[in-house]
Scaffold this motif. Structure first.
Motif, PDB file in Angstrom:
ATOM      1  N   MET A 216       0.814  -1.207   0.000  1.00 28.92           N
ATOM      2  CA  MET A 216       0.000   0.000   0.000  1.00 28.92           C
ATOM      3  C   MET A 216       0.856   1.269   0.000  1.00 28.92           C
ATOM      4  SD  MET A 216      -3.066  -1.087  -0.292  1.00 28.92           S
ATOM      5  CE  MET A 216      -3.955   0.455  -0.086  1.00 28.92           C
ATOM      6  N   ASP A 217       2.102   1.149   0.452  1.00 30.79           N
ATOM      7  CA  ASP A 217       3.000   2.308   0.414  1.00 30.79           C
ATOM      8  C   ASP A 217       3.244   2.793  -1.019  1.00 30.79           C
ATOM      9  OD1 ASP A 217       3.188   2.194   3.118  1.00 30.79           O
ATOM     10  OD2 ASP A 217       5.278   1.546   3.214  1.00 30.79           O
ATOM     11  N   ASP A 218       3.016   1.920  -2.000  1.00 31.93           N
ATOM     12  CA  ASP A 218       3.174   2.321  -3.401  1.00 31.93           C
ATOM     13  C   ASP A 218       2.010   3.169  -3.885  1.00 31.93           C
ATOM     14  OD1 ASP A 218       5.606   1.039  -3.733  1.00 31.93           O
ATOM     15  OD2 ASP A 218       4.697  -0.841  -4.409  1.00 31.93           O
ATOM     16  N   PHE A 219       1.040   3.390  -2.987  1.00 37.69           N
ATOM     17  CA  PHE A 219      -0.138   4.154  -3.373  1.00 37.69           C
ATOM     18  C   PHE A 219      -0.363   5.334  -2.439  1.00 37.69           C
ATOM     19  CE2 PHE A 219      -0.434   0.056  -5.262  1.00 37.69           C
ATOM     20  CZ  PHE A 219      -0.918   0.308  -6.542  1.00 37.69           C
ATOM     21  N   PHE A 220       0.764   5.955  -2.015  1.00 36.99           N
ATOM     22  CA  PHE A 220       0.676   7.192  -1.254  1.00 36.99           C
ATOM     23  C   PHE A 220      -0.003   8.257  -2.113  1.00 36.99           C
ATOM     24  CE2 PHE A 220       4.621   6.148   1.469  1.00 36.99           C
ATOM     25  CZ  PHE A 220       3.816   5.672   2.485  1.00 36.99           C
ATOM     26  N   LEU A 221      -0.607   9.215  -1.446  1.00 42.24           N
ATOM     27  CA  LEU A 221      -1.214  10.341  -2.154  1.00 42.24           C
ATOM     28  C   LEU A 221      -0.148  11.205  -2.811  1.00 42.24           C
ATOM     29  CD1 LEU A 221      -3.821  11.470   0.534  1.00 42.24           C
ATOM     30  CD2 LEU A 221      -4.271  10.065  -1.495  1.00 42.24           C
ATOM     31  N   GLN A 222      -0.422  11.676  -4.008  1.00 42.21           N
ATOM     32  CA  GLN A 222       0.464  12.641  -4.658  1.00 42.21           C
ATOM     33  C   GLN A 222       0.176  14.032  -4.085  1.00 42.21           C
ATOM     34  OE1 GLN A 222       1.112  11.818  -9.035  1.00 42.21           O
ATOM     35  NE2 GLN A 222      -0.654  10.461  -8.695  1.00 42.21           N
ATOM     36  N   PRO A 223       1.136  14.962  -4.238  1.00 40.58           N
ATOM     37  CA  PRO A 223       1.001  16.269  -3.571  1.00 40.58           C
ATOM     38  C   PRO A 223      -0.347  16.947  -3.769  1.00 40.58           C
ATOM     39  CG  PRO A 223       3.182  16.062  -4.507  1.00 40.58           C
ATOM     40  CD  PRO A 223       2.414  14.853  -4.956  1.00 40.58           C
ATOM     41  N   GLU A 224      -0.868  16.948  -5.009  1.00 40.11           N
ATOM     42  CA  GLU A 224      -2.127  17.653  -5.264  1.00 40.11           C
ATOM     43  C   GLU A 224      -3.327  16.971  -4.615  1.00 40.11           C
ATOM     44  OE1 GLU A 224      -1.332  14.916  -8.820  1.00 40.11           O
ATOM     45  OE2 GLU A 224      -0.181  16.224  -7.472  1.00 40.11           O
ATOM     46  N   GLN A 225      -3.138  15.696  -4.187  1.00 37.80           N
ATOM     47  CA  GLN A 225      -4.229  14.975  -3.533  1.00 37.80           C
ATOM     48  C   GLN A 225      -4.254  15.215  -2.021  1.00 37.80           C
ATOM     49  OE1 GLN A 225      -2.819  11.109  -5.185  1.00 37.80           O
ATOM     50  NE2 GLN A 225      -4.962  10.792  -5.785  1.00 37.80           N
ATOM     51  N   ARG A 226      -3.186  15.797  -1.514  1.00 36.87           N
ATOM     52  CA  ARG A 226      -3.045  15.933  -0.060  1.00 36.87           C
ATOM     53  C   ARG A 226      -3.718  17.211   0.440  1.00 36.87           C
ATOM     54  NH1 ARG A 226       2.995  13.424   1.210  1.00 36.87           N
ATOM     55  NH2 ARG A 226       2.779  11.656  -0.229  1.00 36.87           N
ATOM     56  N   THR A 227      -5.036  17.170   0.409  1.00 42.98           N
ATOM     57  CA  THR A 227      -5.828  18.327   0.810  1.00 42.98           C
ATOM     58  C   THR A 227      -6.454  18.069   2.184  1.00 42.98           C
ATOM     59  OG1 THR A 227      -7.842  17.446  -0.197  1.00 42.98           O
ATOM     60  CG2 THR A 227      -6.379  18.770  -1.607  1.00 42.98           C
ATOM     61  N   PRO A 228      -6.851  19.131   2.876  1.00 40.64           N
ATOM     62  CA  PRO A 228      -7.529  18.928   4.166  1.00 40.64           C
ATOM     63  C   PRO A 228      -8.774  18.062   4.028  1.00 40.64           C
ATOM     64  CG  PRO A 228      -6.865  21.223   3.920  1.00 40.64           C
ATOM     65  CD  PRO A 228      -6.598  20.555   2.603  1.00 40.64           C
ATOM     66  N   GLU A 229      -9.474  18.229   2.910  1.00 38.45           N
ATOM     67  CA  GLU A 229     -10.688  17.441   2.697  1.00 38.45           C
ATOM     68  C   GLU A 229     -10.356  15.949   2.574  1.00 38.45           C
ATOM     69  OE1 GLU A 229     -11.220  21.555   1.727  1.00 38.45           O
ATOM     70  OE2 GLU A 229      -9.795  20.089   0.893  1.00 38.45           O
ATOM     71  N   ARG A 230      -9.245  15.660   1.861  1.00 38.53           N
ATOM     72  CA  ARG A 230      -8.870  14.251   1.691  1.00 38.53           C
ATOM     73  C   ARG A 230      -8.460  13.637   3.026  1.00 38.53           C
ATOM     74  NH1 ARG A 230      -9.362  10.133  -2.207  1.00 38.53           N
ATOM     75  NH2 ARG A 230      -7.990   8.450  -1.493  1.00 38.53           N
ATOM     76  N   TYR A 231      -7.669  14.352   3.801  1.00 36.62           N
ATOM     77  CA  TYR A 231      -7.236  13.816   5.088  1.00 36.62           C
ATOM     78  C   TYR A 231      -8.386  13.701   6.083  1.00 36.62           C
ATOM     79  CZ  TYR A 231      -2.294  14.086   3.819  1.00 36.62           C
ATOM     80  OH  TYR A 231      -1.072  13.892   3.213  1.00 36.62           O
ATOM     81  N   ALA A 232      -9.445  14.434   5.844  1.00 41.57           N
ATOM     82  CA  ALA A 232     -10.616  14.359   6.724  1.00 41.57           C
ATOM     83  C   ALA A 232     -11.425  13.097   6.464  1.00 41.57           C
ATOM     84  CB  ALA A 232     -11.493  15.590   6.544  1.00 41.57           C
ATOM     85  N   GLU A 233     -11.215  12.463   5.296  1.00 36.70           N
ATOM     86  CA  GLU A 233     -11.914  11.220   4.994  1.00 36.70           C
ATOM     87  C   GLU A 233     -11.394  10.094   5.888  1.00 36.70           C
ATOM     88  OE1 GLU A 233     -11.728  10.059   0.933  1.00 36.70           O
ATOM     89  OE2 GLU A 233     -12.146  12.085   0.173  1.00 36.70           O
TER      90      GLU A 233
END
Length: 354
Positions: A216-233
């Motif tokens: 799963m480490d091969d599927f880290f979020l890319q920079p543009e995906q690292r938003t507050p909304e995404r981390y809130a999921e």
């Protein structure tokens, strides 16, 4: 526990467990504790055939519990073959445990001296002069491997193989996988928090089963995906959508997999990697059992690590600044995910990590 204290404790327990134990059986215990089983291995095929033959004739009369040795090994009874563990897997674990111990002789002599002290103090059931004569004779021959005494065999029917302790916690998992693999292909998820041993278990399964392993480490979020909304999921700290599209769906459909691994140096995904699935496929990593993914697995296991051990491992593996990122961000996100999704209870098996 101090090293010599552990040796003394185990020797006393061993002699209490086997009242008819002989001096050479103590020597065998010490030898196996120091060297494991390297002297018994000729080939995987021969080892497996002998295990099968012994299981069919002797094992049922002997001790059917795992006996820890004084070191990195334990005696695993052949009764595990009746719990679903295949003879092929048992043989592979046995052969994989046969690693040459560079400091085995030094370790053996130290353990033997601890046994001498116990005999001298009347803590072991042997006469001091008799024990010393036997030890001197063993030393004169260069401390070779030792067989069980006839008295021990007649009374206790020893039927086991020496196995490295790194495999012991996963014997129930191996047995479950063997039962399922006998019926066809299996896709397994390994869940758990940071530093719980998911990658280590994935490597062990690859070693024993020659399986395909995805991280799963091969599927880290890319920079543009690292938003507050995404981390809130709940469980948003991984690109589960890409993992589902590139790995799980084609895997379930029996297609060749073409996935892109995240590169921490560029913070981008790399070129496509072609992978042909094998009979056993393992997905290891936190978030692998996300509710949107769990339906694709045939079996799942949760590695349960205590907060104390987790912290110790994280500090050991990482520089202080990087470890702090685990404590302040990654582990809290995992904790919320585990709590909100009840992942531990939804996994088919839980293994406590110690």
């Amino acid at each position: 526990m101090e090293r010599n204290e552990r040796t003394r404790k185990l020797l006393i327990e061993h002699c209490q467990m086997y009242p008819q134990i002989q001096i050479q059986d103590v020597f065998k215990f010490l030898y196996q504790s120091s060297f494991g089983c390297e002297h018994l291995i000729s080939s995987l095929e021969a080892a497996t055939e002998y295990i099968k033959k012994e299981h069919d004739t002797v094992y049922s009369k002997g001790n059917q519990v795992i006996i820890p040795l004084d070191g990195k090994y334990s005696r695993v009874p052949l009764s595990y073959l009746d719990r679903g563990l295949s003879v092929d897997t048992f043989g592979k674990l046995f052969v994989a445990s046969a690693k040459r111990e560079e400091h085995g002789l030094t370790d053996l002599i130290q353990k033997l001296n601890a046994a001498r002290e116990l005999v001298k103090g009347g803590k072991l059931p042997f006469q001091e002069d008799e024990f010393e004569r036997a030890a001197a004779e063993w030393e004169s021959k260069g401390y070779p491997a030792v067989h069980h005494s006839e008295v021990f065999r007649e009374n206790y029917f020893p039927s086991y193989r020496v196995m490295a302790n790194e495999y012991i916690p996963f014997l129930a998992l191996f047995a479950e996988l063997d039962k399922r693999l006998a019926k066809g292909k299996v896709i397994v998820a390994i869940e758990g928090g940071s530093a719980s041993g998911k990658t280590t278990l994935g490597n062990i399964l690859s070693e024993i089963y020659d399986c395909t392993v995805f991280h799963m480490d091969d599927f880290f979020l890319q920079p543009e995906q690292r938003t507050p909304e995404r981390y809130a999921e709940i469980g948003g700290n991984v690109d589960r959508e890409r993992f589902l599209t590139e790995v799980l769906r084609p895997l379930k459909e029996g297609k060749t997999i073409n996935y892109r691994a995240f590169d921490c140096t560029t913070m981008r995904v790399g070129e496509g990697i072609l992978v042909q699935s094998k009979k056993l496929t393992v997905i290891e990593g936190a978030y692998s059992m996300h509710p949107e993914l769990e339906g694709y697995y045939d079996f799942s296991v949760f590695l349960d690590v205590s907060p104390e051990l987790q912290k110790k491992r994280v500090l050991k593996r990482n520089s202080p600044p990087f470890a702090e990122r685990f404590f302040e961000k990654w582990i809290p996100l995992e904790t919320v995910y585990f709590t909100k999704t009840n992942i531990k209870q939804r996994c088919d098996m839980t293994i406590s990590v110690t």
